[in-house]
Design a protein around this motif. Structure first.
Motif, short mmCIF file in Angstrom:
data_model
loop_
_atom_site.label_atom_id
_atom_site.label_comp_id
_atom_site.label_asym_id
_atom_site.label_seq_id
_atom_site.Cartn_x
_atom_site.Cartn_y
_atom_site.Cartn_z
N ASP A 49 -10.89 -5.37 -21.91
CA ASP A 49 -10.71 -4.94 -20.53
C ASP A 49 -9.58 -5.71 -19.85
O ASP A 49 -8.75 -5.13 -19.13
N GLU A 50 -9.53 -7.02 -20.09
CA GLU A 50 -8.49 -7.84 -19.46
C GLU A 50 -7.11 -7.53 -20.04
O GLU A 50 -6.12 -7.42 -19.31
N VAL A 51 -7.04 -7.38 -21.37
CA VAL A 51 -5.75 -7.07 -22.02
C VAL A 51 -5.25 -5.70 -21.58
O VAL A 51 -4.08 -5.51 -21.25
N TYR A 52 -6.16 -4.72 -21.57
CA TYR A 52 -5.77 -3.37 -21.16
C TYR A 52 -5.31 -3.35 -19.70
O TYR A 52 -4.31 -2.70 -19.37
N THR A 53 -6.01 -4.06 -18.84
CA THR A 53 -5.63 -4.09 -17.43
C THR A 53 -4.26 -4.73 -17.24
O THR A 53 -3.45 -4.24 -16.43
N ALA A 54 -3.98 -5.80 -17.97
CA ALA A 54 -2.67 -6.45 -17.84
C ALA A 54 -1.55 -5.53 -18.31
O ALA A 54 -0.51 -5.40 -17.64
N LEU A 55 -1.73 -4.88 -19.46
CA LEU A 55 -0.70 -3.97 -19.96
C LEU A 55 -0.56 -2.74 -19.05
O LEU A 55 0.56 -2.27 -18.80
N ASN A 56 -1.68 -2.25 -18.55
CA ASN A 56 -1.63 -1.11 -17.65
C ASN A 56 -0.93 -1.47 -16.34
O ASN A 56 -0.21 -0.65 -15.75
N PHE A 57 -1.12 -2.70 -15.87
CA PHE A 57 -0.45 -3.17 -14.66
C PHE A 57 1.07 -3.14 -14.83
O PHE A 57 1.80 -2.67 -13.96
N LEU A 58 1.54 -3.64 -15.98
CA LEU A 58 2.98 -3.65 -16.23
C LEU A 58 3.54 -2.23 -16.35
O LEU A 58 4.62 -1.92 -15.84
N LEU A 59 2.79 -1.36 -17.03
CA LEU A 59 3.25 0.02 -17.20
C LEU A 59 3.31 0.76 -15.87
O LEU A 59 4.32 1.41 -15.55
N GLU A 60 2.25 0.64 -15.07
CA GLU A 60 2.22 1.35 -13.80
C GLU A 60 3.24 0.79 -12.82
O GLU A 60 3.82 1.54 -12.02
N GLN A 61 3.48 -0.51 -12.87
CA GLN A 61 4.49 -1.10 -11.99
C GLN A 61 5.88 -0.54 -12.31
O GLN A 61 6.66 -0.22 -11.40
N VAL A 71 3.96 -0.53 -0.45
CA VAL A 71 3.27 0.65 -0.96
C VAL A 71 3.07 0.55 -2.47
O VAL A 71 2.04 0.97 -3.00
N VAL A 72 4.04 -0.01 -3.17
CA VAL A 72 3.91 -0.18 -4.62
C VAL A 72 2.75 -1.11 -4.95
O VAL A 72 1.94 -0.83 -5.84
N TRP A 73 2.64 -2.21 -4.21
CA TRP A 73 1.56 -3.17 -4.48
C TRP A 73 0.20 -2.59 -4.12
O TRP A 73 -0.79 -2.82 -4.81
N LYS A 74 0.13 -1.82 -3.02
CA LYS A 74 -1.13 -1.17 -2.68
C LYS A 74 -1.49 -0.12 -3.73
O LYS A 74 -2.67 0.02 -4.08
N SER A 75 -0.51 0.59 -4.24
CA SER A 75 -0.77 1.57 -5.29
C SER A 75 -1.29 0.90 -6.55
O SER A 75 -2.22 1.39 -7.20
N LEU A 76 -0.70 -0.25 -6.90
CA LEU A 76 -1.16 -0.97 -8.08
C LEU A 76 -2.59 -1.46 -7.91
O LEU A 76 -3.38 -1.46 -8.86
N PHE A 77 -2.94 -1.87 -6.69
CA PHE A 77 -4.30 -2.34 -6.45
C PHE A 77 -5.30 -1.21 -6.64
O PHE A 77 -6.33 -1.38 -7.32
N TYR A 78 -5.03 -0.05 -6.07
CA TYR A 78 -5.98 1.06 -6.14
C TYR A 78 -5.95 1.76 -7.49
O TYR A 78 -6.94 2.39 -7.87
N VAL A 79 -4.85 1.66 -8.23
CA VAL A 79 -4.75 2.34 -9.52
C VAL A 79 -5.22 1.46 -10.67
O VAL A 79 -5.82 1.94 -11.63
#
Length: 336
Positions: free
Chosen positions: A58-70, A104-112
């Motif tokens: 879960d932690e690894v996926y969230t970190a990689l997903n954070f970079l991808l979505e950013q 807006v990008v940071w708020k999107s990352l928080f909710y996504v």
């Protein structure tokens, strides 16, 4: 009719259908379990190499997903799934071609990314505490805060799902501009990306009239664009392949019998203490309470002992066979 079409193309975006927004959300919901299934298969085959990845998935996926979505939010003003379905986020009255503000990008990352991770952890915590709460001994040992969490969280979950359903229903009937309350809180609207040909008009000067430096810059830009398109296409194809693997392994394992694993050797009996060893839990070495059998091996344990062990190590403590919490069978022994 023609005038309306002209205005739509001039603005550059239009309201997506409810099927498009639900399709991009379903893509996100299937990626995490599909990748986790592939990681689980790798961990079962090579536990010394991939075991840590499954344990901290879960932690690894969230970190990689954070970079991808950013990257996608800054580059395409959309998440990966939204960009996959040609959708784009628009902030206020700004044109769809402009980039999203940093806030807006940071708020999107928080909710996504961040909020779904917190929600999943709370779901897992609730399931763990609910299992403990259902046992008499575990119920006595639980703290007041844990009992309150078990009692209140189902209502929180209901409010969460109810809010999402309300927004989707209102969006479907055209009563709301947002299909999700989190998109509303972000302050953006979702629209179709109809802009085309921007990169084509960027090179108006013929190649022969360009200087050497301009030619190098143009080649580098084309290489970067080709790399970005290749990575995006590879991710899209990979997602479909992962979904296919998830369907394949699910359909293959759903009919697998519990007897597909080899029969374990019977436990060695100690003749000097044969009478006292019958009701002993192999984990805590005390008299069993709340007897629970592990279906992959047939051994019987205390429910709290085997539940915690299987959840952490994903195997039988005696035979080392792979096991999950759904393989636990509670036994109800009645007096003859």
């Amino acid at each position: 009719m023609a005038e309306g079409a002209h205005l739509t193309s001039a603005v550059g975006h239009e309201r997506p259908s409810v099927f498009e927004v639900l399709a991009q959300e379903s893509l996100i919901s299937t990626v995490r379990p599909a990748i986790k299934h592939a990681v689980r298969v790798a961990a079962e085959n090579r536990p010394e190499r991939f075991g840590w990845l499954l344990q901290h998935y879960d932690e690894v996926y969230t970190a990689l997903n954070f970079l991808l979505e950013q990257y996608y939010l800054r580059k395409y003003c959309a998440t990966f799934a939204e960009n996959f379905y040609s959708l784009k986020r628009v902030y206020g009255d700004t044109p769809s071609s402009s980039r999203l503000p940093r806030g807006v990008v940071w708020k999107s990352l928080f909710y996504v990314v961040i909020l779904p991770y917190i929600k999943q952890k709370m779901d897992e915590k609730f399931e763990d505490l609910r299992h403990v709460y259902n046992t008499y001994a575990g119920n006595q040992e639980m703290s007041r805060l844990s009992k309150t969490f078990v009692a209140v969280y189902p209502y929180v979950h209901t409010v969460w799902e109810g809010a999402v359903l309300s927004y989707q229903t209102a969006y479907m009937f055209g009563k709301c501009d947002w299909h999700s309350p989190f998109l509303h809180l972000t302050g953006v609207t979702l629209c179709n990306d109809l802009e085309e040909g921007d990169s084509i008009s960027s090179r108006s000067t013929p190649w022969q009239q360009l200087s050497l430096q301009e030619k190098l810059v143009l080649v580098v830009k084309k290489l970067l664009n080709f790399t970005a398109v290749s990575v995006s296409t590879s991710l899209s194809v990979g997602l479909f392949f992962i979904q296919f693997l998830d369907w394949w392994y699910t359909s293959e394992t759903s009919h697998k019998s519990l007897t597909s694993l080899p029969v374990p050797d019977p436990p060695e009996r100690d003749s000097s203490s044969e009478a006292t060893q019958f009701n002993i839990c192999p984990i805590c070495h005390r008299t069993r309470s709340n007897d629970t059998a592990l279906s992959v091996s047939g051994y019987v344990f205390c429910y709290p002992c085997i539940y915690d062990y299987v959840k952490e190590y994903k195997k039988c403590p005696v035979t080392k066979f792979p096991a999950q919490t759904e393989h636990l069978i509670k036994l109800y022994i009645t007096a003859p």
